[in-house]
Design a protein around this motif. Sequence first.
Motif, PDB file in Angstrom:
ATOM      1  N   UNK A  57      41.666  68.767  64.961  1.00  0.00           N
ATOM      2  CA  UNK A  57      41.217  69.897  64.129  1.00  0.00           C
ATOM      3  C   UNK A  57      39.973  70.566  64.713  1.00  0.00           C
ATOM      4  N   UNK A  58      39.842  71.857  64.415  1.00  0.00           N
ATOM      5  CA  UNK A  58      38.753  72.644  65.009  1.00  0.00           C
ATOM      6  C   UNK A  58      37.386  72.063  64.710  1.00  0.00           C
ATOM      7  N   UNK A  59      37.154  71.545  63.535  1.00  0.00           N
ATOM      8  CA  UNK A  59      35.850  70.968  63.189  1.00  0.00           C
ATOM      9  C   UNK A  59      35.817  69.461  63.420  1.00  0.00           C
ATOM     10  N   UNK A  60      36.860  68.924  64.004  1.00  0.00           N
ATOM     11  CA  UNK A  60      36.956  67.489  64.192  1.00  0.00           C
ATOM     12  C   UNK A  60      36.537  67.046  65.583  1.00  0.00           C
ATOM     13  N   UNK A  61      36.937  65.829  65.929  1.00  0.00           N
ATOM     14  CA  UNK A  61      36.608  65.246  67.224  1.00  0.00           C
ATOM     15  C   UNK A  61      37.597  64.135  67.518  1.00  0.00           C
ATOM     16  N   UNK A  62      37.600  63.707  68.762  1.00  0.00           N
ATOM     17  CA  UNK A  62      38.433  62.587  69.168  1.00  0.00           C
ATOM     18  C   UNK A  62      37.543  61.574  69.884  1.00  0.00           C
ATOM     19  N   UNK A  63      37.740  60.290  69.582  1.00  0.00           N
ATOM     20  CA  UNK A  63      36.951  59.225  70.194  1.00  0.00           C
ATOM     21  C   UNK A  63      37.886  58.238  70.877  1.00  0.00           C
ATOM     22  N   UNK A  64      37.517  57.859  72.089  1.00  0.00           N
ATOM     23  CA  UNK A  64      38.307  56.908  72.872  1.00  0.00           C
ATOM     24  C   UNK A  64      37.425  55.715  73.197  1.00  0.00           C
ATOM     25  N   UNK A  65      37.854  54.532  72.774  1.00  0.00           N
ATOM     26  CA  UNK A  65      37.147  53.298  73.096  1.00  0.00           C
ATOM     27  C   UNK A  65      37.922  52.589  74.197  1.00  0.00           C
ATOM     28  N   UNK A  66      37.233  52.285  75.307  1.00  0.00           N
ATOM     29  CA  UNK A  66      37.931  51.691  76.448  1.00  0.00           C
ATOM     30  C   UNK A  66      37.048  50.669  77.155  1.00  0.00           C
ATOM     31  N   UNK A  67      37.696  49.797  77.903  1.00  0.00           N
ATOM     32  CA  UNK A  67      37.005  48.787  78.703  1.00  0.00           C
ATOM     33  C   UNK A  67      37.188  49.123  80.171  1.00  0.00           C
ATOM     34  N   UNK A  68      36.088  49.096  80.918  1.00  0.00           N
ATOM     35  CA  UNK A  68      36.131  49.448  82.330  1.00  0.00           C
ATOM     36  C   UNK A  68      35.282  48.480  83.135  1.00  0.00           C
ATOM     37  N   UNK A  69      35.617  48.338  84.410  1.00  0.00           N
ATOM     38  CA  UNK A  69      34.814  47.505  85.296  1.00  0.00           C
ATOM     39  C   UNK A  69      35.678  46.790  86.321  1.00  0.00           C
ATOM     40  N   UNK A  70      35.057  46.389  87.428  1.00  0.00           N
ATOM     41  CA  UNK A  70      35.779  45.650  88.457  1.00  0.00           C
ATOM     42  C   UNK A  70      36.035  44.208  88.037  1.00  0.00           C
ATOM     43  N   UNK A  71      35.182  43.666  87.174  1.00  0.00           N
ATOM     44  CA  UNK A  71      35.361  42.292  86.732  1.00  0.00           C
ATOM     45  C   UNK A  71      34.136  41.806  85.986  1.00  0.00           C
ATOM     46  N   UNK A  72      34.234  40.613  85.423  1.00  0.00           N
ATOM     47  CA  UNK A  72      33.142  40.058  84.625  1.00  0.00           C
ATOM     48  C   UNK A  72      32.097  39.359  85.485  1.00  0.00           C
ATOM     49  N   UNK A  73      32.438  39.002  86.715  1.00  0.00           N
ATOM     50  CA  UNK A  73      31.542  38.274  87.608  1.00  0.00           C
ATOM     51  C   UNK A  73      31.132  39.136  88.783  1.00  0.00           C
ATOM     52  N   UNK A  74      29.940  38.877  89.309  1.00  0.00           N
ATOM     53  CA  UNK A  74      29.443  39.664  90.430  1.00  0.00           C
ATOM     54  C   UNK A  74      30.357  39.560  91.637  1.00  0.00           C
ATOM     55  N   UNK A  75      31.043  38.433  91.791  1.00  0.00           N
ATOM     56  CA  UNK A  75      31.973  38.256  92.912  1.00  0.00           C
ATOM     57  C   UNK A  75      33.134  39.242  92.860  1.00  0.00           C
ATOM     58  N   UNK A  76      33.397  39.836  91.692  1.00  0.00           N
ATOM     59  CA  UNK A  76      34.485  40.808  91.549  1.00  0.00           C
ATOM     60  C   UNK A  76      34.110  42.197  92.045  1.00  0.00           C
ATOM     61  N   UNK A  77      32.806  42.450  92.228  1.00  0.00           N
ATOM     62  CA  UNK A  77      32.338  43.774  92.640  1.00  0.00           C
ATOM     63  C   UNK A  77      32.616  43.963  94.134  1.00  0.00           C
ATOM     64  N   UNK A  78      33.173  45.107  94.548  1.00  0.00           N
ATOM     65  CA  UNK A  78      33.387  45.360  95.977  1.00  0.00           C
ATOM     66  C   UNK A  78      32.108  45.143  96.781  1.00  0.00           C
ATOM     67  N   UNK A  79      32.273  44.582  97.984  1.00  0.00           N
ATOM     68  CA  UNK A  79      31.125  44.133  98.766  1.00  0.00           C
ATOM     69  C   UNK A  79      30.131  45.255  99.068  1.00  0.00           C
TER      70      UNK A  79
END
Length: 203
Positions: A130-152
């Motif tokens: 709707x013109x006076x409304x909004x949309x919200x997107x909840x999402x999870x992002x990331x390479x991983x939970x541990x530092x070892x998952x991050x590209x070198x």
Amino acid sequence: MMLREETAPPAGALPVGALRDHLRLGSGFEIAADAAEDAALAGFLRAAIATVEARTGKVLLTRRFRMQLDDWRDRLGQPLPLAPVIAVEKIEIDDGAGIVTELGPEAWRLVPDGQRPVILPAGVILPHVPRLGSVAVTFTAGFGADWADVPADLAQAVIMLAAGYYEDRSFEGSKAMPFGVAALIERWRQVRVLAGRGGRGMR
């Protein structure tokens, strides 16, 4: 568009030991492994992670975000501002009069592209906002939970940048990106389109 980080990387995932070793190798002096020094190193790491993520649009350590738009940028598909996206948890449309409707997964699908993840309609177009409304997107992002998952290369860029922050306390406020760090993150950078439709503006 508003983008809010709803969770933060846990302290245990930060490479405090790696930063301490990097500083020792660069200076020849041992960095004390006490609680106060660890907290300071963690702070510099968080600042460096935030800088690298802002420059690349890549989330290094997995966490949850909420994006709110006045409207879809394009009802044929809505790009997400960060990558890599692991999952979209929910999409909600607010009609502007206090009624919030959650879109079921039958109305959309996620294309988890490593550069430009996008929400596509299950049918022809995404549902009307709707013109006076909004949309919200909840999402999870990331390479991983541990530092070892991050590209070198990104992991090394963070360590180098955090070391610069530590060694020169005024450096953190500088707008200049050190050449070595910029070279490491260059291939991850992209031009990102974040906002909703131009006619509805940004907020």
